[in-house]
Design an enzyme around this catalytic site. Structure first.
Site, PDB file in Angstrom:
ATOM      1  N   ARG A  88       0.819  -1.205   0.000  1.00 15.22           N
ATOM      2  CA  ARG A  88       0.000   0.000   0.000  1.00 15.22           C
ATOM      3  C   ARG A  88       0.855   1.258   0.000  1.00 15.22           C
ATOM      4  O   ARG A  88       0.303   2.355  -0.047  1.00 15.22           O
ATOM      5  CB  ARG A  88      -0.813   0.001   1.300  1.00 15.22           C
ATOM      6  N   ARG A 125     -21.606  -0.637   4.195  1.00 14.52           N
ATOM      7  CA  ARG A 125     -20.956  -1.946   4.288  1.00 14.52           C
ATOM      8  C   ARG A 125     -20.953  -2.469   5.722  1.00 14.52           C
ATOM      9  O   ARG A 125     -20.602  -1.754   6.652  1.00 14.52           O
ATOM     10  CB  ARG A 125     -19.503  -1.823   3.788  1.00 14.52           C
ATOM     11  N   ARG A 154     -17.619  -1.688  10.527  1.00 15.51           N
ATOM     12  CA  ARG A 154     -16.252  -1.382  10.940  1.00 15.51           C
ATOM     13  C   ARG A 154     -16.153   0.078  11.337  1.00 15.51           C
ATOM     14  O   ARG A 154     -16.732   0.945  10.702  1.00 15.51           O
ATOM     15  CB  ARG A 154     -15.283  -1.681   9.793  1.00 15.51           C
TER      16      ARG A 154
HETATM   17  P1  ADP Z   1      -9.790  -1.346   3.026  1.00 15.70           P
HETATM   18  O1  ADP Z   1      -8.994  -1.841   1.835  1.00 15.70           O
HETATM   19  O2  ADP Z   1     -11.250  -1.523   2.846  1.00 15.70           O
HETATM   20  O3  ADP Z   1      -9.381   0.009   3.501  1.00 15.70           O
HETATM   21  P2  ADP Z   1      -8.382  -3.175   4.765  1.00 15.70           P
HETATM   22  O4  ADP Z   1      -9.102  -4.202   5.526  1.00 15.70           O
HETATM   23  O5  ADP Z   1      -7.501  -3.591   3.649  1.00 15.70           O
HETATM   24  O6  ADP Z   1      -9.533  -2.219   4.260  1.00 15.70           O
HETATM   25  O7  ADP Z   1      -7.529  -2.253   5.730  1.00 15.70           O
HETATM   26  C1  ADP Z   1      -8.070  -1.701   6.910  1.00 15.70           C
HETATM   27  C2  ADP Z   1      -7.018  -0.867   7.629  1.00 15.70           C
HETATM   28  O8  ADP Z   1      -5.914  -1.700   8.007  1.00 15.70           O
HETATM   29  C3  ADP Z   1      -6.379   0.237   6.800  1.00 15.70           C
HETATM   30  O9  ADP Z   1      -7.160   1.426   6.785  1.00 15.70           O
HETATM   31  C4  ADP Z   1      -5.052   0.408   7.526  1.00 15.70           C
HETATM   32  O10 ADP Z   1      -5.192   1.125   8.731  1.00 15.70           O
HETATM   33  C5  ADP Z   1      -4.679  -1.013   7.883  1.00 15.70           C
HETATM   34  N1  ADP Z   1      -3.881  -1.654   6.811  1.00 15.70           N
HETATM   35  C6  ADP Z   1      -4.244  -2.697   6.028  1.00 15.70           C
HETATM   36  N2  ADP Z   1      -3.274  -3.011   5.151  1.00 15.70           N
HETATM   37  C7  ADP Z   1      -2.260  -2.130   5.373  1.00 15.70           C
HETATM   38  C8  ADP Z   1      -0.995  -1.918   4.779  1.00 15.70           C
HETATM   39  N3  ADP Z   1      -0.561  -2.669   3.765  1.00 15.70           N
HETATM   40  N4  ADP Z   1      -0.226  -0.910   5.260  1.00 15.70           N
HETATM   41  C9  ADP Z   1      -0.653  -0.142   6.285  1.00 15.70           C
HETATM   42  N5  ADP Z   1      -1.827  -0.278   6.879  1.00 15.70           N
HETATM   43  C10 ADP Z   1      -2.643  -1.259   6.442  1.00 15.70           C
END
Ligand code: ADP
Ligand code: ZN
Length: 208
Positions: A88, A125, A154
């Protein structure tokens, strides 16, 4: 096989990853699900991650990188992995490349959805506590049809956190599209179609 699903929150990455698990036997490695599991289990990482996640901010790179690379190193037996929500940020993408050494990512699928649709989806959602499958408000009060788990909204699907997540996505994650384009890995998929049509495009992209 190693696939990466790239796309904004609410684009449908998790849904497509689950389908790829069913159809292709790929292991679904979701950084968000792993972090939520740490929170449920109240691990040190889970406690550190909590406030970032609830605000819709990213969890610091070093923590997420270690967590995901550890998980990937356990998933070496099956036909492959679909990565959902990681990388990300640029440092995460670089750490992943480094960890893979010569083994490369096969494809990076960018699931594209316009922002107004993302806001609409996220604010409507509800998620199963057991298996993380998404539902809408109409299903509230009923158990998950797959695992019987409870549905909940959430914290980071509340309006303020949603706005923040979309900004964080534009600033930190969107640039990875060019990064993978430069490596010749990127395939664009129209995420505004119904789920089956998106899956069709995803499977086609894997054949090409
Ligand atoms: P979405 O893609 O719907 O935002 P996720 O379940 O992928 O939801 O992620 C939820 C939260 O988890 C993010 O907003 C972040 O705080 C954290 N997170 C998930 N993946 C990462 C990542 N690769 N790097 C940093 N934070 C992450
Ligand atoms: Zn469930």
């Amino acid at each position: 096989m190693l696939l990466v699903l790239l796309g904004a929150p609410g684009a449908g990455k998790g849904t497509q990853a689950d389908i790829l698990t069913d159809r292709k036997g790929l292991a679904h490695v979701s950084s968000g699900d792993l972090l939520r599991l740490h929170r449920q289990q109240k691990t040190e990482l889970g406690q550190l991650a909590q406030s970032y996640m609830d605000r819709g901010d990213l969890v610091p790179d070093d923590l997420v990188i270690r967590m995901v690379l550890d998980k990937l190193s356990e998933e070496t037996d099956g036909p492959g992995v679909v990565l959902d929500g990681f990388p990300r940020t640029a440092p995460q993408a670089e750490a992943l490349d480094e960890a893979l050494g010569g083994n490369e990512i096969d494809k990076v699928l960018h699931v594209k959805v316009p922002e107004d649709e993302l806001v609409r989806r996220l604010s409507n959602r509800y998620i199963c506590r057991g298996c993380s499958r998404p539902y809408t408000a109409e299903s509230m009060g009923r158990p998950c049809e797959f695992c019987g788990g409870e549905l909940y909204q959430r914290e980071d699907d509340m309006p303020e956190a949603v706005r923040n997540r979309l900004q964080v996505y534009s600033a930190q994650t969107y640039p990875l599209i060019d990064y993978y384009k430069g490596k010749g890995k990127l395939v664009e998929v129209n995420g505004l179609q119904d789920v089956d049509a998106v899956t069709g495009d995803v499977l086609q992209a894997l054949k090409d």
